[in-house]
Design a protein around this motif. Sequence first.
Motif, PDB file in Angstrom:
ATOM      1  N   ALA A 185      18.261  14.313  -7.439  1.00 34.70           N
ATOM      2  CA  ALA A 185      16.819  14.497  -7.609  1.00 34.70           C
ATOM      3  C   ALA A 185      16.236  15.353  -6.484  1.00 34.70           C
ATOM      4  O   ALA A 185      15.338  16.176  -6.718  1.00 34.70           O
ATOM      5  N   VAL A 186      16.734  15.180  -5.270  1.00 37.60           N
ATOM      6  CA  VAL A 186      16.243  15.992  -4.154  1.00 37.60           C
ATOM      7  C   VAL A 186      16.626  17.452  -4.345  1.00 37.60           C
ATOM      8  O   VAL A 186      15.795  18.361  -4.170  1.00 37.60           O
ATOM      9  N   VAL A 187      17.871  17.706  -4.714  1.00 34.48           N
ATOM     10  CA  VAL A 187      18.310  19.093  -4.913  1.00 34.48           C
ATOM     11  C   VAL A 187      17.526  19.746  -6.046  1.00 34.48           C
ATOM     12  O   VAL A 187      17.156  20.932  -5.966  1.00 34.48           O
ATOM     13  N   ASP A 188      17.243  19.018  -7.101  1.00 39.52           N
ATOM     14  CA  ASP A 188      16.420  19.563  -8.191  1.00 39.52           C
ATOM     15  C   ASP A 188      15.050  19.992  -7.667  1.00 39.52           C
ATOM     16  O   ASP A 188      14.522  21.041  -8.049  1.00 39.52           O
ATOM     17  N   ARG A 189      14.467  19.187  -6.794  1.00 45.20           N
ATOM     18  CA  ARG A 189      13.157  19.543  -6.237  1.00 45.20           C
ATOM     19  C   ARG A 189      13.255  20.778  -5.354  1.00 45.20           C
ATOM     20  O   ARG A 189      12.366  21.627  -5.347  1.00 45.20           O
ATOM     21  N   LEU A 190      14.332  20.880  -4.594  1.00 47.93           N
ATOM     22  CA  LEU A 190      14.524  22.080  -3.778  1.00 47.93           C
ATOM     23  C   LEU A 190      14.591  23.316  -4.664  1.00 47.93           C
ATOM     24  O   LEU A 190      13.964  24.349  -4.381  1.00 47.93           O
ATOM     25  N   ALA A 191      15.340  23.216  -5.749  1.00 51.35           N
ATOM     26  CA  ALA A 191      15.519  24.366  -6.634  1.00 51.35           C
ATOM     27  C   ALA A 191      14.219  24.758  -7.318  1.00 51.35           C
ATOM     28  O   ALA A 191      13.982  25.941  -7.600  1.00 51.35           O
ATOM     29  N   THR A 192      13.364  23.802  -7.583  1.00 50.84           N
ATOM     30  CA  THR A 192      12.087  24.074  -8.241  1.00 50.84           C
ATOM     31  C   THR A 192      11.115  24.783  -7.312  1.00 50.84           C
ATOM     32  O   THR A 192      10.300  25.609  -7.743  1.00 50.84           O
ATOM     33  N   ASN A 193      11.207  24.495  -6.021  1.00 46.61           N
ATOM     34  CA  ASN A 193      10.185  24.966  -5.089  1.00 46.61           C
ATOM     35  C   ASN A 193      10.648  26.078  -4.150  1.00 46.61           C
ATOM     36  O   ASN A 193       9.822  26.899  -3.736  1.00 46.61           O
ATOM     37  N   ALA A 194      11.908  26.098  -3.778  1.00 47.66           N
ATOM     38  CA  ALA A 194      12.388  27.035  -2.764  1.00 47.66           C
ATOM     39  C   ALA A 194      13.325  28.066  -3.379  1.00 47.66           C
ATOM     40  O   ALA A 194      13.812  27.909  -4.501  1.00 47.66           O
ATOM     41  N   GLN A 195      13.578  29.115  -2.613  1.00 45.91           N
ATOM     42  CA  GLN A 195      14.501  30.159  -3.054  1.00 45.91           C
ATOM     43  C   GLN A 195      15.859  30.014  -2.384  1.00 45.91           C
ATOM     44  O   GLN A 195      16.885  30.320  -2.962  1.00 45.91           O
ATOM     45  N   ARG A 196      15.846  29.530  -1.147  1.00 49.36           N
ATOM     46  CA  ARG A 196      17.071  29.510  -0.351  1.00 49.36           C
ATOM     47  C   ARG A 196      17.229  28.147   0.311  1.00 49.36           C
ATOM     48  O   ARG A 196      16.258  27.535   0.736  1.00 49.36           O
TER      49      ARG A 196
END
Length: 302
Positions: free
Chosen positions: A85-96
Amino acid sequence: MTSTRPLVLVTGATGRVGGVVVHLLLEAGVPVRALAHRSEGAATLPANVEVVTGDLTVPESLDAALRGVGAVFLVWTAPPETAAAVVDRLATNAQRVVFLSAPHQTAHPFFQQPNPMAVLYAEIERLIAATGLESTIIRPGIFASNALFWWAPAIRADGVVRWPYGAAETAPIDDRDVAAVAARTLVEDGHVGGDYVLTGPESLSQAEQVRIIGDVVGRRITFEELSPDEFRSEAEGSWPRPVVDMLLAAWGATMGIPAYITSTVFDILGTEPRSFRQWVADHASAFTEDPSDGHPQHDDPL
């Protein structure tokens, strides 16, 4: 440092690597947001850092921290259940994302022993890769600063280090070199897809490392060899048993084999990694004076 200066979110911002990453990014003129588990953690961070509280075990608590972020320095300090769930949020909001992992893929016996943290790190790497995020994986070996946790109390007390596998060789890396590589890869082009194993510059036995500490601080230190079972008994109650078993397996497997050494720090930074002797010289007071709140926090040993 050539930089597009995205807003960078640093997790683990009060830890021994993340804290230095924050300072290096600020020095480079990069806007930084720090994720703190508790609001009081902000007291240890520079005044010009935006601090947002959040918890990796509560993924929705990260939403405010991720708003407007271009890159994330990810230090995983939580159980595995919320990683996806954390990685999904990173992918939704960040580029790198730059992920602080471990050299579990390195074909050296020290890194190939059973290690529950390595299993977790491998799963997080798989999750990151599946999202399509621009990613860089940083894999430091043994940290020089483990000497503070492992040996400093005994050195301050009576100068006798009771420890197993004195002849086992490692290549301790300075936390500051790990942080410098992380900061560079967060904002500099050319590191997408990078998979970097970071080590110190020389292979040193554990007994040699203790001798170096004594030499630098000007104190006679005795290294007393323990058997693995003796070490287990002495560590009982103060160290988690899985950590003890992991370290004993790693040290035992590398007996008679020089430590694995890479040139990656120099390749990325253009400067040689700090030696263990230099690290000790910069932290000498920790081996001679009573510990204070200023000493760094300690992460997992491997």
